[in-house]
Design a protein around this motif. Sequence first.
Motif, PDB file in Angstrom:
ATOM      1  N   ALA A 126      42.120  46.113  35.039  1.00 54.15           N
ATOM      2  CA  ALA A 126      41.445  45.540  36.193  1.00 54.15           C
ATOM      3  C   ALA A 126      41.157  44.078  35.942  1.00 54.15           C
ATOM      4  O   ALA A 126      40.779  43.672  34.877  1.00 54.15           O
ATOM      5  CB  ALA A 126      40.157  46.297  36.476  1.00 54.15           C
ATOM      6  N   GLY A 127      41.325  43.266  36.958  1.00 54.95           N
ATOM      7  CA  GLY A 127      41.126  41.831  36.796  1.00 54.95           C
ATOM      8  C   GLY A 127      39.666  41.481  36.700  1.00 54.95           C
ATOM      9  O   GLY A 127      38.785  42.151  37.191  1.00 54.95           O
ATOM     10  N   ALA A 128      39.390  40.367  36.040  1.00 61.18           N
ATOM     11  CA  ALA A 128      38.039  39.853  35.954  1.00 61.18           C
ATOM     12  C   ALA A 128      37.760  39.031  37.200  1.00 61.18           C
ATOM     13  O   ALA A 128      38.580  38.280  37.671  1.00 61.18           O
ATOM     14  CB  ALA A 128      37.884  38.990  34.706  1.00 61.18           C
ATOM     15  N   ALA A 129      36.593  39.185  37.728  1.00 56.80           N
ATOM     16  CA  ALA A 129      36.262  38.491  38.960  1.00 56.80           C
ATOM     17  C   ALA A 129      36.013  37.028  38.709  1.00 56.80           C
ATOM     18  O   ALA A 129      35.620  36.610  37.645  1.00 56.80           O
ATOM     19  CB  ALA A 129      35.043  39.135  39.608  1.00 56.80           C
ATOM     20  N   GLY A 130      36.215  36.241  39.780  1.00 59.98           N
ATOM     21  CA  GLY A 130      35.852  34.835  39.719  1.00 59.98           C
ATOM     22  C   GLY A 130      36.925  33.974  39.092  1.00 59.98           C
ATOM     23  O   GLY A 130      37.914  34.450  38.576  1.00 59.98           O
ATOM     24  N   ALA A 131      36.728  32.688  39.164  1.00 53.43           N
ATOM     25  CA  ALA A 131      37.669  31.716  38.621  1.00 53.43           C
ATOM     26  C   ALA A 131      37.095  31.085  37.377  1.00 53.43           C
ATOM     27  O   ALA A 131      35.887  31.005  37.193  1.00 53.43           O
ATOM     28  CB  ALA A 131      37.979  30.639  39.665  1.00 53.43           C
ATOM     29  N   ASP A 132      38.000  30.637  36.482  1.00 50.94           N
ATOM     30  CA  ASP A 132      37.528  29.965  35.274  1.00 50.94           C
ATOM     31  C   ASP A 132      37.191  28.520  35.595  1.00 50.94           C
ATOM     32  O   ASP A 132      37.289  28.065  36.715  1.00 50.94           O
ATOM     33  CB  ASP A 132      38.563  30.092  34.142  1.00 50.94           C
ATOM     34  N   ARG A 133      36.797  27.770  34.541  1.00 48.41           N
ATOM     35  CA  ARG A 133      36.310  26.413  34.787  1.00 48.41           C
ATOM     36  C   ARG A 133      37.415  25.467  35.229  1.00 48.41           C
ATOM     37  O   ARG A 133      37.141  24.372  35.692  1.00 48.41           O
ATOM     38  CB  ARG A 133      35.637  25.877  33.524  1.00 48.41           C
ATOM     39  N   PRO A 147      39.286  38.104  30.493  1.00 50.32           N
ATOM     40  CA  PRO A 147      38.869  37.013  29.600  1.00 50.32           C
ATOM     41  C   PRO A 147      38.724  37.510  28.173  1.00 50.32           C
ATOM     42  O   PRO A 147      38.423  38.681  27.932  1.00 50.32           O
ATOM     43  CB  PRO A 147      37.523  36.572  30.189  1.00 50.32           C
ATOM     44  N   LEU A 148      38.911  36.625  27.230  1.00 52.56           N
ATOM     45  CA  LEU A 148      38.726  36.976  25.830  1.00 52.56           C
ATOM     46  C   LEU A 148      37.240  37.059  25.510  1.00 52.56           C
ATOM     47  O   LEU A 148      36.427  36.340  26.085  1.00 52.56           O
ATOM     48  CB  LEU A 148      39.373  35.932  24.921  1.00 52.56           C
ATOM     49  N   SER A 149      36.904  37.947  24.584  1.00 48.90           N
ATOM     50  CA  SER A 149      35.553  37.918  24.045  1.00 48.90           C
ATOM     51  C   SER A 149      35.405  36.641  23.230  1.00 48.90           C
ATOM     52  O   SER A 149      36.389  35.997  22.858  1.00 48.90           O
ATOM     53  CB  SER A 149      35.293  39.137  23.159  1.00 48.90           C
ATOM     54  N   ARG A 150      34.164  36.268  22.920  1.00 49.40           N
ATOM     55  CA  ARG A 150      33.973  35.049  22.143  1.00 49.40           C
ATOM     56  C   ARG A 150      34.585  35.175  20.746  1.00 49.40           C
ATOM     57  O   ARG A 150      35.128  34.214  20.195  1.00 49.40           O
ATOM     58  CB  ARG A 150      32.474  34.724  22.049  1.00 49.40           C
ATOM     59  N   ALA A 206      34.888  43.004  26.500  1.00 47.15           N
ATOM     60  CA  ALA A 206      35.102  41.576  26.740  1.00 47.15           C
ATOM     61  C   ALA A 206      34.591  41.177  28.117  1.00 47.15           C
ATOM     62  O   ALA A 206      33.980  40.119  28.283  1.00 47.15           O
ATOM     63  CB  ALA A 206      36.595  41.245  26.600  1.00 47.15           C
ATOM     64  N   ARG A 207      34.824  42.035  29.121  1.00 49.98           N
ATOM     65  CA  ARG A 207      34.323  41.736  30.472  1.00 49.98           C
ATOM     66  C   ARG A 207      32.805  41.707  30.508  1.00 49.98           C
ATOM     67  O   ARG A 207      32.197  40.822  31.110  1.00 49.98           O
ATOM     68  CB  ARG A 207      34.835  42.776  31.466  1.00 49.98           C
ATOM     69  N   ARG A 208      32.189  42.706  29.873  1.00 48.63           N
ATOM     70  CA  ARG A 208      30.728  42.752  29.883  1.00 48.63           C
ATOM     71  C   ARG A 208      30.149  41.507  29.216  1.00 48.63           C
ATOM     72  O   ARG A 208      29.192  40.908  29.725  1.00 48.63           O
ATOM     73  CB  ARG A 208      30.236  44.019  29.162  1.00 48.63           C
ATOM     74  N   GLU A 209      30.715  41.136  28.077  1.00 46.18           N
ATOM     75  CA  GLU A 209      30.213  39.953  27.384  1.00 46.18           C
ATOM     76  C   GLU A 209      30.388  38.716  28.254  1.00 46.18           C
ATOM     77  O   GLU A 209      29.497  37.868  28.351  1.00 46.18           O
ATOM     78  CB  GLU A 209      30.955  39.777  26.058  1.00 46.18           C
ATOM     79  N   HIS A 210      31.533  38.598  28.879  1.00 45.22           N
ATOM     80  CA  HIS A 210      31.803  37.451  29.753  1.00 45.22           C
ATOM     81  C   HIS A 210      30.804  37.402  30.904  1.00 45.22           C
ATOM     82  O   HIS A 210      30.295  36.329  31.255  1.00 45.22           O
ATOM     83  CB  HIS A 210      33.233  37.547  30.281  1.00 45.22           C
ATOM     84  N   ASP A 211      30.520  38.553  31.495  1.00 48.41           N
ATOM     85  CA  ASP A 211      29.584  38.592  32.618  1.00 48.41           C
ATOM     86  C   ASP A 211      28.155  38.287  32.192  1.00 48.41           C
ATOM     87  O   ASP A 211      27.348  37.796  32.991  1.00 48.41           O
ATOM     88  CB  ASP A 211      29.635  39.976  33.291  1.00 48.41           C
TER      89      ASP A 211
END
Length: 1000
Positions: A46-53, A64-67, A231-236
Motif C-alpha cells: 500500500a502506498g504512503a499518503a502524501g507527498a515528500d518534500r 518511505p524508508l525508516s530512519r 516504516a509507515r508508522r514511524e514516518h507518520d
Amino acid sequence: MPTDADPAARDRQQLQRELLRRARAGTARRTTAVPADADAPADTTAGAAGADRNGHTPQAGEVPLSRAQRRMWLMERLGGAGDSYHVPFATRVRGPFDVAAFATALTSLVARHAILRTRYAEHGGEPYQEVLPTPHTVPVHVVDTDAADAAALLRRETARPFDLAAGDAVRALVLRHGPQDHTLLLTFHHIAMDGASLETVAAELAVLYTAAADGTSPQPLAAAPQYADHARREHDDLPGLETELKHWGDLLADAEPPRLPRPAPAEPHAAVRPAAAHSVPLAPTVPEALRALGAQRQATLFAVSLTAAFAALHRLTGDDDLVIGVAGTHRSGTAMRGLVGLCVNTLPVRVDVSGGPSFAQLLRRVNDALLEAQRHRHIPFDLVLERLGSGARGADGTALVRVTSDVLGEPTVLRLPGTSAEYVDVPSDGAKFTLSYGLGLGDADRPEALVQYDANTLDDTVAEAAARDFAALLHAVAADPELALGELPVPDPQDDTATPDGDPATDAREASAPEGDPHPAAQALRAHPKVADAVVVRPAQGPTVAYAVLHDSTGPSGHELLGLLRRSLAPEDVPAAVTLLDALPRTAAGPLDPARLPGPSAASAPTGPRAEAVTETFNAVLGVRPSPDDDFFALGGHSLKAVQLAERLRTDLGLPLTGLDVLQARTPRALTALLDERAARQSAAKAASRPAPRSRDIRPGTVLVTGATGGVGAYVVRELAAQGRPVLALARPESAHLIATEGVDVIEGDLSDLAGLRDAVAQADAVVHSACTFTRHDVDLAAMEAMVGAWRRGPFVFVSSVDAYGHPGTDRVAEEAPPHEPVSPYGRAKLDCEAMVLRAAGTEGRGGASAVRSPIVWGAHDRLREQLRWGAIGTLYQSARQGLPIELPRPGTGGHDWYGAAWVHAAALARAVTECLDRPVHGVANACSGHVSWRDLAQDLTELLGTRPAFHESGTVPRDLDHRWHYDSARLARPLRPRPGEDRRTVLAEMIGPMAAGNA
C-alpha cells in the motif's frame, strides 16, 4: 546473542553497531519503479499518503524508508563503507544436510518476510522502498572445498557488493567439506536485517527446513509482521516528536566527543586497515559477581559493564564529561514480535565522571542516565544529530558517539534437525566506531573483556592497553565496588602498555614520540618513515609553518605531508604550510638557527580552476559563498549536503571524491588541497601507467576499446588486431598485463577515472565501449557522459544489453522496439547510456553511433565462465552441476509456448561490433547467435557435466527462468553468421571443461 542487559538485549549482538558518522544521500539518478505485484500482501504494497518534500507523490508500491534504513541507504551513497554493513550469518553443520530442502525453506522465509525481497530507489534524492514478488526459488550456490579453505571463501562471498536497487538483500552459499559436513552462509544487507531478526530467521528456517526435508507441511507459524508497516508508522509519527527531540537536544547541546589518543601518522597512500580487536580473559567468577553487584543496586549486568566502560574511558582520555553509545531498539509490544528488519537505534548515554566517585557511586550515575536514554529510545538517533547540527561533531570533525559499549552473549546459529551446529565467525573489514568495549559471555566458562576498534584511527598499542585496563577494572570492581576510581588498579605490570598512574595510553604515546621539537606537527612529521627531521616555527607575525627534511628525494611532497597532518591532528595543531629543505640550518653550537629559515609565505586564498570550482559548489549547495577557511558544518552542511557537493565536484572536475572526503576536509582550502593532490596523483599515475607503445605512437585509425580484458572486450581486441587495426586498450591496472597482442597499446584505468576516460577517447579515432560495472549504474552513466563529451571524431559503438527492452508484451522483439515495463535498473542504465551516445552522433565532427544489444554471451574466457556459474542462469548451472532436480516451466504456462534464453558467441559479437565501426547502424541492433529453450540448455549442461538430474515441468515459472523472448538480429546478420566451432554445444564445452577440471 541474548543477554540480561535490558529490554533491547537481543539487538546487542554482533550487529549492534549502528551508523552515526556517515549518512545521507547522493544526487538523483533516474530509476524506473517496478509495479507492485498483484499477489503481494496488501500490507506490504500500500502506498504512503502524501507527498515528500520534493513534491513527489508516492506511487502504489512505494513506502518511505525508516530512519534506520535511511542511514543504511545513505551510507551506500556516501561511499567508503565497504562491507561494514553486510551481515554474515554462518553456521557449520555436521550431519545429514539437504540442499534442496534448504533452498525451499529459504524461499518460504523470503515469501513470509517482504523486507527480504524489497528494492530501494529514489525520487529527487528521497529514497523509498518497494516490495518485489516472491521469487520462485532463492538460489543456493554450493561449492566443494576443504574446511581449511572455507574462511577465505566466506570472506570473499561476504564482501561481494549488494545491488539494493534490484532487491538484492540476501544471498546463500553452501560450502561442502564432505558428505555430512557443510558450512552454510547467509549474507544479508543491514538495511534488511539486525540482530533480533537473525534469531527469528534462524528459528523459522529450522521449522521450514524440517518440513521441506520431511515433505510435510510446516508447523503453523504466526503471521509475520511486515517491516513496511513499521516504516509507515514511524514516518507518520515524525511530526509529533518535537518535544522529545528538544529533550535530546538539551541533553547533548554542549557535549564533546571523547579525546582518544591519535594514531601515529600513516605513510601517504597506505592501505586502509580493517577493524581489529583485542580480548583479555576474565576469571569465570567475574560475570556472576558483576551480576550480583547490579542486583544489589537495582541495575542490570549491562549497566555494570557500561559503568566499567565509562571508568575505563575516563582513565584513557582524562575527560570527565563523557558520551558512550549503546544499542537500543524500536521493537515494542507483541505486534512487532517476529519482525524481520532493521530496528536498532543508537542511544547516547552522557555521564559526568568528575569528583572522584567510587565505582558504586558511578554506577548510580550511569544507571540513571541509561534509564533516561531508554525512556526516549524510540527517537531515531539521526534526527537527534540533525537537531544538534554542527554540535554533533567535535571541533576537529569527530563524531559525538565514537565509543560504544555492550554485553555480548552466545551467538546465533542455525540449528537443523539431526545435525550439530557450530558458530562460524566471518569478520568484516570495517569498524563502525573508533572504540567499542564489550563484556563477552558467549562461552560461560571463558568470559572475556573485549575491545573492538578502528585500526585506522586508534593505534594497536593503545587498543591493547585499553583492553587490559578494562579487564583489570572488571576484576577489581567485582571484588570491591566501593573503590574510588582513582584507587582502581592498573593492568598487570608485565603489560608494557600500562602506566603507574593508570593511563593505559601514555606509555604507547611516549614510546613512539620522536625526540626533538615537541610540537604535535613536528612529532607527527618525524614519525613519518620518509622524514629525517622536522621543526615547527611560529613567527612574530603570520601563521605557524613547518619545515621538514627528507631522507632522500623520493619522499612525499610538502603538500602531501600537509594533507597528512590535516587528517591526523587537531585543527589548532596544523601549520599553514610544510616547506621541504635539504637540511635544517643550525648555529655553530648545533641548535636550530631560525634566522636562516626561509620566510613563510602568507596563507593566501587558493587559486586555480579547482579552487574556483570548490568555492562555487559550496555556494550552490550551501547557499553561502565561503571564505577559504570556513567550516562546512558551521555553514549549515550535513552528510546529505556533503554527498551532493562531492558528486558535483566529481562530475565537474573528473576527480575521485566522496561525501566522506568532504566531511573530513571541511574547509574549502583543505578540500582544494585534497583535489590538487588527487589531480597530481592521477596525472602521475597516467604517465607511469602508459607504457612505451609496442608499435608506434597513436596511429591513424586507432580504436579505443574499454573493458579490454573483460569477456566481450578481450574478443573485440582480438578481432581488431586480427584485422590489423591499431588498438588502444583500456584495462584495470591489475589485469593490463594480460593484453600482449601485437599492435595493441595499453592504457590503465577504469570507469571511475573520468579524466582518464576523456583523455583516452580524445586520442582515438573510434570507440568501442564494452566496459560495465553491472551494479554501479551511477558510475556507468557518469563514464558514458564523460566519454561522449570527449568524443569528437569517428564512430562510437556501445555494447548494450537486451535487458534494455524490459519485458516486451510480444514474444518476438524487433530491433529498436520500445522498452516495456518493468525495466531493471541495469536495463534502464543501458537505455540512458544509449540515449547519450545516439543523441550526440553526427554532431561537432562525431561519426555515427551504434548500440549493439547482446543477450547472454558465451565464450572461452574466465569472466564469461564466471557469469555462467553465477550469473543470470547460475541457478540452472549449479543445479545441473550438483545433479539436483531441475524445475522448468511447462510450454504454454502463462500463455507462452516457449521459455528459454537468447545467446551470442563472444567471437560473433566481436565481429558484429567491429562491423559497426565501418558501417554504423545509426541506432540499435541486436546481436544474437541463437535461442535455446531451458530444457535443451539443461540437457546440454547435464550431459557436459556428467550428471543425471531429474527434470520436472510445472505450471509456475521460476523468477530467473521467466524469459520467453526471441530477438530479431537482421541488421547484423552477416557478421553474426556462425563459423566452425561457434555452435552452442561446442562453446559450452569450451567453457565447462576447465571449470569441471578445477572442481568448480
